[in-house]
Write a protein that holds these residues in place. Sequence first.
Motif, PDB file in Angstrom:
ATOM      1  N   LEU A 265       0.853  -1.015  -0.038  1.00  0.00           N
ATOM      2  CA  LEU A 265      -0.153  -0.084  -0.021  1.00  0.00           C
ATOM      3  C   LEU A 265       0.921   1.219   0.100  1.00  0.00           C
ATOM      4  CD1 LEU A 265      -2.877   1.092   0.057  1.00  0.00           C
ATOM      5  CD2 LEU A 265      -2.857   0.793   2.500  1.00  0.00           C
ATOM      6  N   LEU A 266       1.879   1.376   0.672  1.00  0.00           N
ATOM      7  CA  LEU A 266       2.975   2.397   0.903  1.00  0.00           C
ATOM      8  C   LEU A 266       3.600   2.556  -0.696  1.00  0.00           C
ATOM      9  CD1 LEU A 266       4.675   4.617   2.114  1.00  0.00           C
ATOM     10  CD2 LEU A 266       6.137   2.726   2.839  1.00  0.00           C
ATOM     11  N   ALA A 267       3.740   1.561  -1.290  1.00  0.00           N
ATOM     12  CA  ALA A 267       4.535   1.554  -2.607  1.00  0.00           C
ATOM     13  C   ALA A 267       3.415   2.280  -3.607  1.00  0.00           C
ATOM     14  CB  ALA A 267       4.880   0.297  -2.911  1.00  0.00           C
TER      15      ALA A 267
ATOM     16  N   TYR B 215      12.700  -5.385  -2.172  1.00  0.00           N
ATOM     17  CA  TYR B 215      11.886  -3.881  -1.973  1.00  0.00           C
ATOM     18  C   TYR B 215      11.442  -3.531  -3.394  1.00  0.00           C
ATOM     19  CZ  TYR B 215      13.007  -3.629   2.744  1.00  0.00           C
ATOM     20  OH  TYR B 215      13.259  -3.915   4.159  1.00  0.00           O
ATOM     21  N   ALA B 216      12.164  -3.936  -4.454  1.00  0.00           N
ATOM     22  CA  ALA B 216      11.573  -3.674  -5.751  1.00  0.00           C
ATOM     23  C   ALA B 216      10.373  -4.312  -5.932  1.00  0.00           C
ATOM     24  CB  ALA B 216      12.770  -4.272  -6.682  1.00  0.00           C
ATOM     25  N   ASP B 217      10.311  -5.606  -5.258  1.00  0.00           N
ATOM     26  CA  ASP B 217       9.156  -6.483  -5.540  1.00  0.00           C
ATOM     27  C   ASP B 217       7.657  -5.577  -5.197  1.00  0.00           C
ATOM     28  OD1 ASP B 217       7.971  -8.914  -6.467  1.00  0.00           O
ATOM     29  OD2 ASP B 217       7.300  -9.303  -4.218  1.00  0.00           O
ATOM     30  N   PHE B 218       7.743  -4.816  -4.417  1.00  0.00           N
ATOM     31  CA  PHE B 218       6.560  -4.031  -3.831  1.00  0.00           C
ATOM     32  C   PHE B 218       5.819  -3.477  -5.244  1.00  0.00           C
ATOM     33  CE2 PHE B 218       8.400  -4.536  -0.002  1.00  0.00           C
ATOM     34  CZ  PHE B 218       7.606  -5.878   1.053  1.00  0.00           C
TER      35      PHE B 218
ATOM     36  N   ILE C 277      14.503   1.966   8.028  1.00  0.00           N
ATOM     37  CA  ILE C 277      15.056   1.634   6.606  1.00  0.00           C
ATOM     38  C   ILE C 277      13.908   0.909   5.825  1.00  0.00           C
ATOM     39  CG2 ILE C 277      15.965  -0.734   7.159  1.00  0.00           C
ATOM     40  CD1 ILE C 277      17.509   1.945   4.805  1.00  0.00           C
ATOM     41  N   MET C 278      13.048   0.040   6.490  1.00  0.00           N
ATOM     42  CA  MET C 278      11.937  -0.380   5.573  1.00  0.00           C
ATOM     43  C   MET C 278      11.076   0.253   4.838  1.00  0.00           C
ATOM     44  SD  MET C 278       8.686  -3.039   6.582  1.00  0.00           S
ATOM     45  CE  MET C 278       9.628  -4.435   7.361  1.00  0.00           C
ATOM     46  N   PRO C 279      10.334   1.420   5.340  1.00  0.00           N
ATOM     47  CA  PRO C 279       9.768   2.246   4.550  1.00  0.00           C
ATOM     48  C   PRO C 279      10.592   3.185   3.498  1.00  0.00           C
ATOM     49  CG  PRO C 279       9.835   3.016   6.981  1.00  0.00           C
ATOM     50  CD  PRO C 279      10.259   1.745   6.947  1.00  0.00           C
ATOM     51  N   ILE C 280      11.694   3.608   4.057  1.00  0.00           N
ATOM     52  CA  ILE C 280      12.881   4.152   3.124  1.00  0.00           C
ATOM     53  C   ILE C 280      12.893   3.408   1.981  1.00  0.00           C
ATOM     54  CG2 ILE C 280      15.024   5.027   2.885  1.00  0.00           C
ATOM     55  CD1 ILE C 280      14.823   6.037   5.543  1.00  0.00           C
ATOM     56  N   ALA C 281      13.237   2.053   2.238  1.00  0.00           N
ATOM     57  CA  ALA C 281      13.645   1.251   1.005  1.00  0.00           C
ATOM     58  C   ALA C 281      12.488   1.084   0.029  1.00  0.00           C
ATOM     59  CB  ALA C 281      14.190   0.047   1.525  1.00  0.00           C
ATOM     60  N   VAL C 282      11.184   0.770   0.716  1.00  0.00           N
ATOM     61  CA  VAL C 282       9.800   0.825  -0.159  1.00  0.00           C
ATOM     62  C   VAL C 282       9.706   1.800  -0.958  1.00  0.00           C
ATOM     63  CG1 VAL C 282       7.505   0.846   0.013  1.00  0.00           C
ATOM     64  CG2 VAL C 282       8.943  -0.769   1.408  1.00  0.00           C
TER      65      VAL C 282
ATOM     66  N   THR D 100      10.315   2.091  -5.004  1.00  0.00           N
ATOM     67  CA  THR D 100       9.180   2.518  -5.802  1.00  0.00           C
ATOM     68  C   THR D 100       9.641   3.825  -6.920  1.00  0.00           C
ATOM     69  OG1 THR D 100       7.571   2.048  -4.331  1.00  0.00           O
ATOM     70  CG2 THR D 100       6.696   3.337  -5.877  1.00  0.00           C
ATOM     71  N   ALA D 101      10.495   4.621  -6.375  1.00  0.00           N
ATOM     72  CA  ALA D 101      10.865   5.792  -7.159  1.00  0.00           C
ATOM     73  C   ALA D 101      11.587   5.214  -8.292  1.00  0.00           C
ATOM     74  CB  ALA D 101      11.775   6.895  -6.370  1.00  0.00           C
ATOM     75  N   PHE D 102      12.465   3.994  -8.153  1.00  0.00           N
ATOM     76  CA  PHE D 102      13.290   3.557  -9.040  1.00  0.00           C
ATOM     77  C   PHE D 102      12.296   2.840 -10.189  1.00  0.00           C
ATOM     78  CE2 PHE D 102      17.483   0.775  -9.059  1.00  0.00           C
ATOM     79  CZ  PHE D 102      17.689   1.028 -10.440  1.00  0.00           C
ATOM     80  N   TRP D 103      11.188   2.111  -9.678  1.00  0.00           N
ATOM     81  CA  TRP D 103      10.289   1.769 -10.618  1.00  0.00           C
ATOM     82  C   TRP D 103       9.737   2.638 -11.617  1.00  0.00           C
ATOM     83  CZ3 TRP D 103       7.237  -1.897 -12.657  1.00  0.00           C
ATOM     84  CH2 TRP D 103       5.868  -1.749 -13.009  1.00  0.00           C
TER      85      TRP D 103
END
Length: 263
Positions: free
Chosen positions: A107-109, A184-187, A230-235, A239-242
């Motif tokens: 949901l965050l992603a 994290y990319a998977d989200f 780090i978890m929400p930062i990585a998500v 997502t920005a990378f995506w």
Amino acid sequence: MIQNQLITQPLSGAGYLLKGAKLISHPKLRIFVLIPLIINILIFAAAFWFLFSSITQWIDSYMAALPAFLSWLNYLLWPILVLTILFAFTFIFSAVANLIAAPFNGLLAEKTEIILTNQPLDDPGLSDLIKDLPRIFKRELQKLAYFLPRMLFCGLLFFIPGFGQIVAPFIWFVFAGWMMAIQYADFPFDNHKIPFATMKQALRKRLGKNLTFGMLVSFFTTLPIINFIIMPIAVCGATAFWVDVYKQESLNSLTSPEISVND
């Protein structure tokens, strides 16, 4: 405030992690950051209490098993082993935290992508989200099924006297970065129902950036306090990378016959 626009030039792996750190403060994301943050705090507080009460004993036992002719490596291997145990331990507990927090991270992603693109996505209601939970958890288990055999191989290297004990920490560090990149990319990929195998192929095309991103996430996961956020930062960073790099080409790949999904 984060601007609602696409970046014309993709960032580095470190750049996307930094962007994730900026995104979590966005007013529209704060509520979606909160639940993964609480889950991470609870799990990592317990994990690190156990780890730091046992790590010295584990390392001493490992060093005692080194062949006598390699005893001169003690001072070199000790800090490497500390880092390796931290990376291995934090990855295991990151996997547990991500499994529990998977619906909230997805949901965050989704909300992060909406902010970055300024375009609405399908916005399922609570009942639809609940119905989707089996698929979400199945995806997390699919990742674990990919990770665990490779983790076992890396772990076995630590028990091979001489060469294996020397190279194992370095191999583990690189593989931990790859695992975190996938995790994290998977989200955002999964939010668009991109198959797991297709996602891996896409990440391999930009292996350097993804390894940098993943290894930084893995490193920060070992640092007290920072590992809580780090978890929400990585998500958000993934997502920005995506959005910048993968979104259009990955959605196109769903209709391309040239992409195999059997990897």
